[in-house]
Design a protein around this motif. Structure first.
Motif, mmCIF file in Angstrom:
data_model
loop_
_atom_site.group_PDB
_atom_site.id
_atom_site.type_symbol
_atom_site.label_atom_id
_atom_site.label_comp_id
_atom_site.label_asym_id
_atom_site.label_seq_id
_atom_site.Cartn_x
_atom_site.Cartn_y
_atom_site.Cartn_z
ATOM 1 N N PRO A 1 0.809 -1.207 0.000
ATOM 2 C CA PRO A 1 0.000 0.000 0.000
ATOM 3 C C PRO A 1 0.851 1.269 0.000
ATOM 4 C CG PRO A 1 -0.417 -1.343 1.975
ATOM 5 C CD PRO A 1 0.556 -2.083 1.142
ATOM 6 N N ALA A 2 0.400 2.279 -0.725
ATOM 7 C CA ALA A 2 1.190 3.501 -0.929
ATOM 8 C C ALA A 2 1.489 4.231 0.373
ATOM 9 C CB ALA A 2 0.462 4.432 -1.898
ATOM 10 N N GLN A 3 0.592 4.113 1.350
ATOM 11 C CA GLN A 3 0.829 4.892 2.570
ATOM 12 C C GLN A 3 2.011 4.389 3.391
ATOM 13 O OE1 GLN A 3 -1.996 3.444 1.671
ATOM 14 N NE2 GLN A 3 -3.113 2.512 3.363
ATOM 15 N N ARG A 4 2.547 3.212 3.023
ATOM 16 C CA ARG A 4 3.727 2.722 3.739
ATOM 17 C C ARG A 4 5.020 3.220 3.106
ATOM 18 N NH1 ARG A 4 3.841 -2.619 6.533
ATOM 19 N NH2 ARG A 4 5.047 -1.108 7.713
ATOM 20 N N SER A 5 4.891 4.019 2.072
ATOM 21 C CA SER A 5 6.065 4.372 1.269
ATOM 22 C C SER A 5 7.183 5.007 2.092
ATOM 23 C CB SER A 5 5.645 5.312 0.144
ATOM 24 O OG SER A 5 5.121 6.514 0.696
ATOM 25 N N VAL A 6 6.852 5.944 2.953
ATOM 26 C CA VAL A 6 7.890 6.693 3.660
ATOM 27 C C VAL A 6 8.801 5.762 4.450
ATOM 28 C CG1 VAL A 6 8.331 8.407 5.441
ATOM 29 C CG2 VAL A 6 6.544 8.802 3.768
ATOM 30 N N ASP A 7 8.190 4.853 5.229
ATOM 31 C CA ASP A 7 8.978 3.905 6.017
ATOM 32 C C ASP A 7 9.844 3.033 5.130
ATOM 33 O OD1 ASP A 7 8.144 4.695 8.479
ATOM 34 O OD2 ASP A 7 6.421 3.330 8.533
ATOM 35 N N ILE A 8 9.227 2.565 4.048
ATOM 36 C CA ILE A 8 9.947 1.627 3.193
ATOM 37 C C ILE A 8 11.096 2.314 2.463
ATOM 38 C CG2 ILE A 8 9.681 0.225 1.098
ATOM 39 C CD1 ILE A 8 6.904 -0.554 2.329
ATOM 40 N N PHE A 9 10.847 3.521 1.988
ATOM 41 C CA PHE A 9 11.931 4.243 1.313
ATOM 42 C C PHE A 9 13.083 4.514 2.275
ATOM 43 C CE2 PHE A 9 8.657 6.300 -1.756
ATOM 44 C CZ PHE A 9 8.465 5.057 -2.338
ATOM 45 N N ARG A 10 12.746 4.815 3.507
ATOM 46 C CA ARG A 10 13.783 5.088 4.492
ATOM 47 C C ARG A 10 14.692 3.874 4.654
ATOM 48 N NH1 ARG A 10 11.242 4.823 9.105
ATOM 49 N NH2 ARG A 10 12.462 3.009 9.675
#
Length: 479
Positions: A179-188
């Motif tokens: 899901p797109a809303q997890r992007s920040v954590d995953i990109f980090r």
RNA sequence: GCCGAGGUAGCUCAGCUGGUUAGAGCGCCUGCCUGUGGAGCAGGAAGUCGGCGGUUCGAACCCGCCCCUCGGUACCA
């Protein structure tokens, strides 16, 4: 009975003494020259901003805990800026008459109340360049080209600029069913790939792990199948940007939003090829994520090949949403930032910069009180000719002490003018570097005084011309 | 934030199981050298022993708490 004050500075802060400032200024001047040839204009903004200006942004939320707060007589809520990008967004929203695209550079200190670490201070300097108000990939291309030209101008001896884009990463999430809303954590987490390797990243994406010191690193709880798809994506690697684009098209066939993302990085690559920034300088590296939440498009960073331990010395990306919260209007922007302190540390480490502690080229000795007006006149004669000159104005009356001062400050030339010189209409010029070089080969003091290494006499009348000539020789010998 | 090592002169460090006026090297200052930087020789200045509290006849040394620095790890806009 007054208590003496202990001379000290607060944690994570430091003084910059002449040796470091000389090197820093020469580096900053070089960078500035490059940016100005690109047509970027300088601006300055206050160190202090309203807290609400700093904290509302995506960056601000991450940053809130490390903002230094400040008080004023009006008791407003204020803080020290923690980067130059948020203030730029404010400037764009506040000064509506500024032309767009607006291209600016700014070099200034920023403050973060983090725990200091090696090479990491609470006050440090950033050098930013940004183009605001354009969606064109040419703007991103220019930022990357500017990074290359800057590093070339600094003669860093090998570097690599790598870029990717947030849209590509968004497409990976679709590709891996995340899901797109997890992007920040995953990109980090993905951003660490370079440093810790796929093994640890993979663990951190799934179950987490415990490091050597017993510290628990929590996992993000992804499925192994999802991580496997991310792994497949990260396997798309090539020295050739065009090759990466081709492979990516294969892998992402049919993924929503992928083609548009690919076209974006492809366009930048094509522009760069056209300008002569080949695969030897700029790589399309899909592992580049950048931890920062506010990036919305291309992201880039640069590393030095001969000093990889210093990490990325240059980083940036496109942030189309940052001005929005001030203006309610989407104002696209892209830019990059140099960590001045980090880059300077790397350049010093590589021996590319440093050494001098003063800009003074000539020290005029003050040997005879009755000749003070004469030496003062000589000093100003040289200054007016554009030669940085200092007259000795300390308390030492003997020549030895004054030469020692010259030696310590690293001045290349000393001028001696006493009654002997005046009678003959001459000036004694001493090349201190030559003496430094001879000194190690000498045994006795008699020999040292006898030889008077690097010393010559010039006619007082020809002062400026002769000093200029000798300085040119000295510089030629250095090189 | 977490784990570990440290904090004694401007710098680098020594200081035995607690014992009188806390040391060395480098640097700095002065002189040998009243017009020559280096080297050499001689002399000199400089320290609330990180802070606070405790134990003790007595603490740089032992105990507690705090602060700071360094290394690793996390974070890093």
């Amino acid at each position: 009975m007054s208590q003496r004050v202990k001379p000290r500075v607060s944690r994570g802060l430091r003084d910059l003494l002449p040796e470091e400032m000389m090197a820093r200024q020469s580096m900053v001047d070089t960078i500035r020259r490059v940016y100005e040839t690109y047509g970027f204009s300088p601006i300055s903004t206050p160190a202090i901003e309203y807290l609400e200006v700093l904290t509302g942004s995506a960056a601000g939320e991450e940053a809130q805990h490390s903002i230094f707060t400040v008080s004023n007589p009006e008791e407003e809520a204020l803080g020290l800026r923690f980067d130059l990008t948020v203030p730029l967004a404010r400037v764009m929203a506040q000064h509506r008459a500024l032309p767009r695209p607006f291209r600016r550079y700014q070099v200034a200190p920023v403050w973060r109340a983090d725990k200091p670490d090696k090479g990491r201070y609470r006050e440090f300097t950033q050098f930013d360049l940004d183009s605001v108000g354009t969606v064109s990939e040419i703007a991103d291309t220019e930022i990357i080209a500017g990074m290359c030209d800057t590093l070339d101008a600094l003669d860093v001896g090998g570097y690599r600029v790598r870029y990717s884009s947030r849209q590509i990463l968004d497409a990976v999430l679709v590709f891996a069913g995340i899901p797109a809303q997890r992007s920040v954590d995953i990109f980090r987490v993905l951003d660490k790939l370079d440093k810790v390797g796929f093994e640890k990243v993979s663990k951190e994406l799934t179950t987490g792990y415990q490091d050597k010191s017993g510290d628990v690193i929590r996992g993000l709880g992804l499925e192994h199948s999802q991580v496997a798809r991310i792994g497949k994506f990260l396997d798309v690697r090539s020295e050739q940007r065009s090759e990466v684009v081709d492979q990516l098209r294969d892998l992402f066939a049919g993924i929503e939003g992928a083609e548009e993302a690919i076209r974006g990085v492809e366009k930048i690559s094509r522009h760069l090829y056209a300008l002569g920034y080949g695969d030897d300088k700029v790589t399309l590296d899909l592992s580049i994520a950048r931890g920062l939440a506010y990036y919305t498009g291309p992201v880039f960073e640069a590393n030095l090949e001969q000093a990889p331990q210093f990490g990325s010395v240059f980083g940036g990306g496109r942030y189309d949403g940052l001005v929005m919260r001030f203006l309610g209007e989407r104002v696209p922007a892209t830019g990059a930032s140099i960590g001045v302190d980090r880059l300077l540390a790397a350049l010093t480490h590589l021996g590319k910069i440093g050494g001098r502690t003063t800009a003074t080229e000539v020290l005029v000795l003050n040997m005879d009180p009755s000749l003070e007006d004469d030496v003062l006149a000589m000093t100003f004669e040289l200054r007016r000719a554009g030669i940085p000159t200092e007259l000795y104005i300390g308390t030492a009356k003997n020549v030895g002490k004054q030469l020692k001062y010259a030696d310590r400050t690293g001045v290349p030339l000393a001028l001696l003018y006493g009654s002997n010189e005046k009678e003959q209409g001459i000036v004694t010029v001493k090349d201190l570097d030559a003496g430094r070089a001879r000194s190690s080969q000498m045994e006795s003091r008699e020999e040292w005084i006898e030889e008077r290494p690097g010393q010559q006499e010039i006619r007082r009348h020809d002062l400026v011309a002769e000093v200029r000539r000798i300085l040119a020789n000295v510089r030629a010998n250095e090189a």
